[in-house]
Every structure is written in C-alpha cells, then in structure tokens.
Design an enzyme around this catalytic site. Sequence first.
Site, mmCIF file in Angstrom:
data_model
loop_
_atom_site.group_PDB
_atom_site.id
_atom_site.type_symbol
_atom_site.label_atom_id
_atom_site.label_comp_id
_atom_site.label_asym_id
_atom_site.label_seq_id
_atom_site.Cartn_x
_atom_site.Cartn_y
_atom_site.Cartn_z
ATOM 1 N N SER A 67 46.598 48.001 36.543
ATOM 2 C CA SER A 67 47.765 47.252 36.963
ATOM 3 C C SER A 67 48.319 47.772 38.291
ATOM 4 O O SER A 67 47.632 47.752 39.301
ATOM 5 C CB SER A 67 48.819 47.290 35.852
ATOM 6 O OG SER A 67 49.805 46.326 36.063
ATOM 7 N N ASP B 79 43.181 38.106 31.570
ATOM 8 C CA ASP B 79 44.461 38.499 32.154
ATOM 9 C C ASP B 79 44.902 37.453 33.165
ATOM 10 O O ASP B 79 44.091 36.906 33.912
ATOM 11 C CB ASP B 79 44.315 39.858 32.843
ATOM 12 C CG ASP B 79 45.615 40.375 33.438
ATOM 13 O OD1 ASP B 79 46.693 39.975 32.954
ATOM 14 O OD2 ASP B 79 45.550 41.188 34.374
ATOM 15 N N HIS C 170 44.791 42.065 30.150
ATOM 16 C CA HIS C 170 45.240 43.046 31.141
ATOM 17 C C HIS C 170 44.808 44.465 30.778
ATOM 18 O O HIS C 170 44.541 45.276 31.664
ATOM 19 C CB HIS C 170 46.766 42.968 31.226
ATOM 20 C CG HIS C 170 47.369 43.680 32.383
ATOM 21 N ND1 HIS C 170 47.151 43.320 33.694
ATOM 22 C CD2 HIS C 170 48.212 44.748 32.436
ATOM 23 C CE1 HIS C 170 47.832 44.118 34.500
ATOM 24 N NE2 HIS C 170 48.478 44.993 33.761
#
Length: 546
Positions: free
Chosen positions: A273, A465, A523
């Site tokens: 991320s 994601d 994610h």
Amino acid sequence: MKLLASTVLMGAAAASIAPQQQVLKNPFQSASKPISEAWSKSMESLNHLTDSMKDMTSEAKAVWDEVSTLFPEAMDRATFFQQPKPHTRKPDTAWDYVVKGADIQNVWVENSKGEKEREIDGKLEKYNMRAKKVDPTKLGVDKVKQYSGYLDDEENDKHLFYWFFESRNDPKNDPVVLWLNGGPGCSSLTGLFLELGPASIDKNGKLHNNPYSWNANASVIFLDQPVNVGYSYSGGSVSNTIAAGKDVYALLTLFFKQFPEYAKQDFHIAGESYAGHYIPVFTHEILSHKKRNINLKSVLIGNGLTDGLTQYEHYRPMACGEGGYPAVLDSSECKAMDNALPRCQSLIQSCYDSESVWSCVPASIYCNNAMMGPYQRTGQNVYDIRGKCEDSSNLCYSALGWISDYLNQAAVQKELGVEVSSYDSCNFDINRNFLFQGDWMQPFHRLVPDILEQIPVLIYAGDADFICNWLGNQAWTEALEWPGQKGFNAAKTKDLQLENGHKTGTFKSSGNFTFARIFGAGHMVPMDQPEASLDFLNKWLNDYTL
C-alpha cells in the site's frame, strides 16, 4: 495494511490543512531540520494562507478555494498535530539490551589509504535502541526467538516500536525481512496478525498458528512507523516519508549492531500500500550510505501507491469492468471519471514539476474525490472489488478490531515492553497529516531507477484490489524510465504457479525488475492467498526470480 480510504472524500480530507512547506526539489537534502520544530505551530486559517498562494497554478488554487468554500469552519479550526499518546517510558534497566547511536558514531577505522573514517555512515548520535527478549511461552504467538523494543530519537522525542521473529527454519542462515504496512498511519502489527505473521486472532481473542507465515524461511521485523502509529509514540510528529526514512535507517543500523548474528544475512524490505511510497525512499536512504551494516539485497512492494500520475488513470478501468472483475459503476459514472481524468492528471503533473505542498495537496484532494470517490460511495470494499465493505468501523475487516482488542490487553503489552496506554490499528491523524504535507502525490517512483541499478525490485499486486489495483501497478512499472525499460516491456508474461502446477498468477521480468499479478487476492495478498504469497516470497528470496 492499507492505503486508507479516509482521505478519499473531500469531507474527510478537509479535516486539516498544513502550513506552507518548502519546495522539495531535493528532499534528501532538505530534511535535516527536525520535523517537529518545522511544524510546531498550529495552523492558520485557509483565508490567511491564501496570501501565500501566488505561485500556485489556477487549477490548484481552484481546488483550495473549493475546499475552503465547502468546509470553512473545519479549515479555520484545523490543527496539524494530534495530541501525543499517553505513555510512560521505562528505565533502561527494564530492558535486556540498550545500544546507543553515539557509541556507534564514535567508532573509527583505518581505510585502505591509511585514513581514519567512521566504521558506519549516518548521523546516529541522537538515536538509541532498546530491546527485550519476548518469552514465546507467555504470548504463544510463535515458538521462535523473539525481541521487541523501541528505537528512540532522543533529540526529537520519537519512539518507534518493533517486534522481531526469528526464522522457523534456519535462522543462522535465512534472510531477514523488514515488513511495513501502509496507510499512511497503519500499524505493521496488523500485517503480523492479519496477513503474514506467525499467528492470527479470532473474534474470541484466540491465537491460531499460520502455516504460511513469512518467517517460515526468513526472520521478520515488524515495525510500527512513522511515530504515533500502533505502539510507537512521540511528543511531536513525522508527517512525510523522507523524515521517516532517517528513522528506519537508524533502527536497522542499531538493530544489526546489537544482534550481529543477523547482520551477515541477506536483508530485504517488503511492504504494501503506502509502502509504495516508503520503500523507494527508505531504500534510497540505506543505499546512500556506502559504509553500512545493512546487507540490503532486494525490495518487494505489494499493491503499492508509487506513481500517482500513472496509477490514477486506472481507477476508472478497474471500477468499470476492465480489470478482470464485473463493473461496480454504471456507464454514466464511468464517463464522469473519464471527464475528470485530464484535470486530475494536470494537477498531479504540477505536483511532480514543483514537488510543492501547494500543488501536491490539491492534486490529492481532487483526484481522490474524482477517481476514488465514485467507487467508495457504492459501499463496495475498496480493498477487494469482489464484495461489500462489511465493517466500516474497521476498514471493512472485523479482524482488525479483534487484533486491536488483543494488543490492548495489559498482559500482552507488559510482555512486549509497550510504553503507550493503548493500541489502534490505524491513526487517521497521521493519514491526514501526510496528505496535507503533500506527501501523497510526491513522485518517489523517480528513485526506483537508481535502486534498480543496485538491487532487484519486485512489484506484486492482488488483482481484486481497487485502491492500489494491479492495472495501475502494471502500468507504472511499464512507464518507468530506466535503462532496462525497453527490455522489461518486451518481456513475455509467464505463469506463476505452485510446485503442484496450480496457477496462482502471472509475472514478467527483465534485469532487476519484476512485476507479478496475483490471482484472487485483494489489497492484502498474504491474507487472501497465503500459500501463493509464501511461495513467491521463498522463490524471490532464493534467487530473485519467480
């Protein structure tokens, strides 16, 4: 975990505003002044700040004006710094190990020319590191040797918490991995218990062994950074990636000095991320020190935010059915995103050109609203396009709440030597502060070519994601200008598979650069596809190929 969706909508983004920041033309030379000193005053109102906006582009100023009009009271009351966490520092005698940066700083050696030089580079005198042995039988997270503790920046009252797990296999020879979660502002202990650590936690607070833990064949350090994240704390604040990089270099230097048995092993940095921002900067910082005790061999970034100019173009395709999953938005919403893209890209380009807060903050606010906002308003999980957000109070995942409950237990905190009174999985003040320092859209991908000249880089992405989707990650790796770009783009895509032949994704590789798409993962790839993630990790750590 995670690129926070808290700043996607303008209402959330307008909760705070930063004062004027110097232009970060050469950020690695501009971070010498302590951040807490530079940002020690409360915010002025937006109306007062507009006097300083003469050099802004008309587009950027328009975004500031829009936010000011919609949220005038929030702007007038905005305060950049959050209140420090309540904490009680333990005396050095409470720790098993204390290593002082000044002692390392004062070690001089003679080089090949007969000249005196420091054994290890870096300004370390203000840093100390404390560590304690964690009794595996008391917590039951894993049976392996463990250490926990704090890196202390005594000059700026910053204290970063870490938790180290030795390899389950051959710790004397296995590599060491530093794991970083994103946010910015999310604790890496969520990665420990939700994704890739030795154990997970159920709703009753019971621990369950993870057979696919990343410490199966590597020792792993989980680091809560920047300060005021997780168990870390400070009387001040760190609100940009560059400042955080200095702290991470110091931690690793002191850790490997205290525990030299791990210093000779190969070392890797991995994260997801917003670690797409962190890792290029942290890696650049480490590699800039030629005399170091950090044996850095590669980096891995999962579902990262690295090059906003390229990646934001791919929110519309992912939301509108072009990423391998059904469309979430209707045709009118998709068209609106198409129409908004040119302005978004123009704002990001202005940020890239100036690297100034006045350009970068408007780019973040406008683009997050225009390119992420329509998807977020549907209630669909921004971290996994396959379902709805099931627990909005815990970033769509109830397990985050279970983890927080566990890490707030007094017995757990006592065994780990924790010095704060409470634990939160994510600190939204940190997220806001990074956004309003212009950090969100900084072009840190420009550091990657220099990194590729020295060590291998793996970019991997779970293909379900949305918020840091695989389309955007693939696109920025192909758009990156570096000597091997042509060969990388021409490389054939190959199947990524387990030993039994099961196909888990695809990858392409050329030179030191590899991109992998992981099937059926959102994610957080290690959570959704634990066997596949451990498999590609082991392959990568073995010889940097998949």
